[in-house]
Design an enzyme around this catalytic site. Sequence first.
Site, short mmCIF file in Angstrom:
data_model
loop_
_atom_site.label_atom_id
_atom_site.label_comp_id
_atom_site.label_asym_id
_atom_site.label_seq_id
_atom_site.Cartn_x
_atom_site.Cartn_y
_atom_site.Cartn_z
N ASN A 1 -16.53 -2.20 17.20
CA ASN A 1 -16.63 -2.05 18.45
C ASN A 1 -16.59 -0.35 18.51
O ASN A 1 -15.88 0.14 17.90
CB ASN A 1 -15.35 -2.40 19.29
CG ASN A 1 -15.54 -2.05 20.81
OD1 ASN A 1 -14.79 -0.87 21.00
ND2 ASN A 1 -16.03 -2.55 21.61
N HIS B 1 -16.30 -7.44 12.55
CA HIS B 1 -16.28 -6.89 13.75
C HIS B 1 -16.36 -5.45 14.02
O HIS B 1 -15.96 -4.80 12.84
CB HIS B 1 -14.93 -7.30 14.48
CG HIS B 1 -14.41 -6.62 15.62
ND1 HIS B 1 -13.69 -5.60 15.59
CD2 HIS B 1 -14.87 -6.71 17.08
CE1 HIS B 1 -13.44 -5.02 16.66
NE2 HIS B 1 -14.28 -5.89 17.77
N ARG C 1 -16.90 2.53 21.65
CA ARG C 1 -16.92 2.58 23.28
C ARG C 1 -16.47 4.20 23.46
O ARG C 1 -16.02 4.97 22.93
CB ARG C 1 -16.03 1.58 23.71
CG ARG C 1 -14.55 1.97 23.24
CD ARG C 1 -13.53 0.72 23.48
NE ARG C 1 -12.24 0.97 23.09
CZ ARG C 1 -11.74 0.59 21.96
NH1 ARG C 1 -12.39 0.00 21.19
NH2 ARG C 1 -10.49 0.98 21.65
#
Length: 299
Positions: free
Chosen positions: A105, A103, A107
Amino acid sequence: MDKQQIAERYKILQDEICRGLEALDGGSTFVEELWQREGGGGGRTRIIQNGSFIERGGVNFSAVHGVLPEQIKNAFQVDDEDFFATGVSIVIHPNNPFVPIIHMNIRYFELNEKVRWFGGGIDLTPHYIQLDDASYFHRQLKNICDRYSSSFYAEFKAFADRYFYIKHRAETRGIGGIFYDRLTPEKTLVSWEDLFDFSCAVGDAFVPTYAELVNRNRHRTYTEQQKQWQYLRRGRYVEFNLVYDAGTKFGLETNGRIESILMSLPPHAQWMYDFKPEPDSDEAFTLSMLKGGVDWLAQ
């Protein structure tokens, strides 16, 4: 550096990562769906499935704006209402139990010139913990962190251990990685430009780091019992994402696109009542290592 420049760079990262994963898989390609968010902004959802090693995966980009819901304002302890958020989110569920779930991410969030920050991270969830793989993964992350600050890896690794923790199971989701939030120059003594560069460096490292782990394990044979264990570990992944994951909660509470938010869930998972692994088994070893504070670099 402004929010539109950040969003455009993240879109390029999504393109590069998708091309890299398609080449790595060699058996499937991404399907794209463009979407618009009611209230402002939208994104590109890209899903790949039934590949040579990827059972299902998603690489999503979004850039959304609008009025911040009251519950998010309270959580962030801010008074402004107009927000902007952009990022890339990835989850890959492999078909081979010896290839780990991954995973990532990255941002960026902005309310105004004074209230803005970078967040994100990358973590690994092996169905079977293999110490050489764990050490390699954490070494790559430390190398990235050390280019920007000598404190980043230790701080972000500890944050990941705390964050990716399934409280009701008293176990970590996997072997962690790095996780960071609300990074600003004031907090890190690193400039906005370098924080943006660090965010992109994490994204750039995704494909080569994962490719090494995939190619080490993708052709290993496995039994039906090992496949069933994979389904049980996926069940833990589902529990974390639905109960604790902040990104999932943010997406749901800001009227995000439900299909894109829940693309992180595996195609198949399983729950077995009061399952206990055999003593001294590979499954028992994996469970024994699912705890915070492990020095994976020393393994």
